[in-house]
Scaffold this motif. Structure first.
Motif, mmCIF file in Angstrom:
data_model
loop_
_atom_site.group_PDB
_atom_site.id
_atom_site.type_symbol
_atom_site.label_atom_id
_atom_site.label_comp_id
_atom_site.label_asym_id
_atom_site.label_seq_id
_atom_site.Cartn_x
_atom_site.Cartn_y
_atom_site.Cartn_z
ATOM 1 N N LYS A 1 48.063 40.946 40.432
ATOM 2 C CA LYS A 1 47.395 39.746 40.927
ATOM 3 C C LYS A 1 48.186 39.118 42.080
ATOM 4 N N VAL A 2 49.500 39.054 41.950
ATOM 5 C CA VAL A 2 50.353 38.468 42.987
ATOM 6 C C VAL A 2 50.248 39.261 44.289
ATOM 7 N N ILE A 3 50.168 40.575 44.180
ATOM 8 C CA ILE A 3 50.078 41.421 45.368
ATOM 9 C C ILE A 3 48.697 41.345 46.009
ATOM 10 N N SER A 4 47.661 41.356 45.185
ATOM 11 C CA SER A 4 46.303 41.459 45.728
ATOM 12 C C SER A 4 45.752 40.150 46.273
ATOM 13 N N ARG A 5 46.152 39.019 45.695
ATOM 14 C CA ARG A 5 45.525 37.756 46.106
ATOM 15 C C ARG A 5 45.772 37.387 47.567
ATOM 16 N N PRO A 6 47.023 37.485 48.089
ATOM 17 C CA PRO A 6 47.202 37.165 49.515
ATOM 18 C C PRO A 6 46.407 38.093 50.431
ATOM 19 N N LEU A 7 46.336 39.382 50.074
ATOM 20 C CA LEU A 7 45.543 40.319 50.867
ATOM 21 C C LEU A 7 44.078 39.911 50.872
ATOM 22 N N LEU A 8 43.576 39.578 49.692
ATOM 23 C CA LEU A 8 42.178 39.175 49.567
ATOM 24 C C LEU A 8 41.898 37.909 50.369
ATOM 25 N N ASN A 9 42.801 36.936 50.279
ATOM 26 C CA ASN A 9 42.624 35.683 51.012
ATOM 27 C C ASN A 9 42.625 35.905 52.523
ATOM 28 N N GLY B 1 37.399 34.629 49.130
ATOM 29 C CA GLY B 1 37.486 35.529 47.981
ATOM 30 C C GLY B 1 38.275 34.967 46.817
ATOM 31 N N ALA B 2 39.091 33.932 47.069
ATOM 32 C CA ALA B 2 39.953 33.376 46.022
ATOM 33 C C ALA B 2 39.171 32.861 44.813
ATOM 34 N N PRO B 3 38.158 31.996 45.001
ATOM 35 C CA PRO B 3 37.440 31.499 43.829
ATOM 36 C C PRO B 3 36.682 32.586 43.083
ATOM 37 N N VAL B 4 36.182 33.579 43.816
ATOM 38 C CA VAL B 4 35.453 34.673 43.168
ATOM 39 C C VAL B 4 36.408 35.502 42.316
ATOM 40 N N ALA B 5 37.537 35.898 42.912
ATOM 41 C CA ALA B 5 38.521 36.702 42.186
ATOM 42 C C ALA B 5 39.059 35.944 40.983
ATOM 43 N N SER B 6 39.350 34.658 41.179
ATOM 44 C CA SER B 6 39.886 33.849 40.088
ATOM 45 C C SER B 6 38.899 33.739 38.937
ATOM 46 N N THR B 7 37.626 33.551 39.264
ATOM 47 C CA THR B 7 36.605 33.447 38.221
ATOM 48 C C THR B 7 36.484 34.749 37.439
ATOM 49 N N ILE B 8 36.532 35.881 38.141
ATOM 50 C CA ILE B 8 36.473 37.182 37.473
ATOM 51 C C ILE B 8 37.679 37.368 36.553
ATOM 52 N N GLU B 9 38.851 36.985 37.030
ATOM 53 C CA GLU B 9 40.068 37.114 36.218
ATOM 54 C C GLU B 9 40.009 36.217 34.977
ATOM 55 N N ASP B 10 39.537 34.988 35.162
ATOM 56 C CA ASP B 10 39.419 34.075 34.020
ATOM 57 C C ASP B 10 38.430 34.599 32.991
ATOM 58 N N ALA B 11 37.291 35.079 33.488
ATOM 59 C CA ALA B 11 36.294 35.650 32.573
ATOM 60 C C ALA B 11 36.860 36.867 31.853
ATOM 61 N N GLY B 12 37.617 37.678 32.585
ATOM 62 C CA GLY B 12 38.256 38.840 31.969
ATOM 63 C C GLY B 12 39.213 38.438 30.867
ATOM 64 N N ALA B 13 40.003 37.386 31.104
ATOM 65 C CA ALA B 13 40.949 36.913 30.095
ATOM 66 C C ALA B 13 40.225 36.410 28.844
ATOM 67 N N VAL B 14 39.094 35.741 29.030
ATOM 68 C CA VAL B 14 38.310 35.249 27.896
ATOM 69 C C VAL B 14 37.768 36.408 27.075
ATOM 70 N N PHE B 15 37.152 37.371 27.752
ATOM 71 C CA PHE B 15 36.584 38.524 27.047
ATOM 72 C C PHE B 15 37.667 39.334 26.342
#
Length: 200
Positions: free
Chosen positions: A128-136, A143-157
């Motif tokens: 996550k640390v490596i990919s987020r700056p690249l994505l931004n 892309g930050a809010p989209v990626a973050s939402t996917i990660e949060d949903a993943g953590a819940v599931f």
């Protein structure tokens, strides 16, 4: 089976430190899906649950703001692995609908599951640390809010399925890691193409 439960919970902690902790606490307090081992009852206390909810709300907010999300990831380099250690240790000793008689594999060395959980949580955190700056950079921050939402949903599931269906959860972990790795590769490829386009 309990090892899989702990592994999946630690992976979820690498994505969001507070979701698996809060999930364990809430499910143990308000359902029969999980019985935490002795010594982990503090996770079900009302003050602890309130603190976790507040920290989760802050995390959900700051992780969706470009640049601030990267700074948050630096701070979370300690918190996410620590959470991973806690939920791994709690998870392997818990009775759940999938694990009726948790093994005492680590009972004589209580520090071992915590260390394992820390290491496991570090893997998705580092990705996550490596990919987020690249994505931004590539998306101009959109892309930050989209990626973050996917990660949060993943953590819940992952947290939920780690308790009710560990094998399904393990499969989800594999899919999620493949998704994160592919995201990094695509981001790097786009960055390289953009660099070649600018140089030409």
């Amino acid at each position: 089976m309990e090892i899989i439960t702990g592994l999946v919970l630690a992976t979820a902690a690498g994505l969001n430190a507070y979701i698996p902790l809060l999930g364990l606490g809430l499910l143990a307090k308000f359902s029969n899906l999980i019985n935490l081992p002795d010594g982990w009852s503090w996770l079900t206390s009302s003050p602890m649950l309130v603190i976790l909810v507040i920290l989760l709300i802050i995390e959900l907010f700051v992780d969706k703001i470009p640049l601030i999300d990267s700074l948050n990831d630096v701070l979370q380099t300690v918190i996410r692995p620590a959470s991973g250690g806690l939920v791994f240790a709690a998870g392997i000793g818990s009775e759940t609908v999938a694990v009726q008689d948790p093994a005492t594999l680590f009972s004589s060395k209580a520090w071992v599951p915590i260390v394992l959980g820390v290491v496991i949580a570090l893997i998705p955190h580092i990705i996550k640390v490596i990919s987020r700056p690249l994505l931004n950079t590539l998306t101009g921050g959109t892309g930050a809010p989209v990626a973050s939402t996917i990660e949060d949903a993943g953590a819940v599931f992952l947290t939920f399925f780690a308790i009710i269906a560990p094998i399904v959860a393990l499969f989800l972990v594999a899919l999620f890691l493949v998704f994160l790795i592919r995201r990094i590769k695509k981001a790097r490829l786009r960055k390289e193409r953009a660099g070649l386009f600018e140089s030409s």
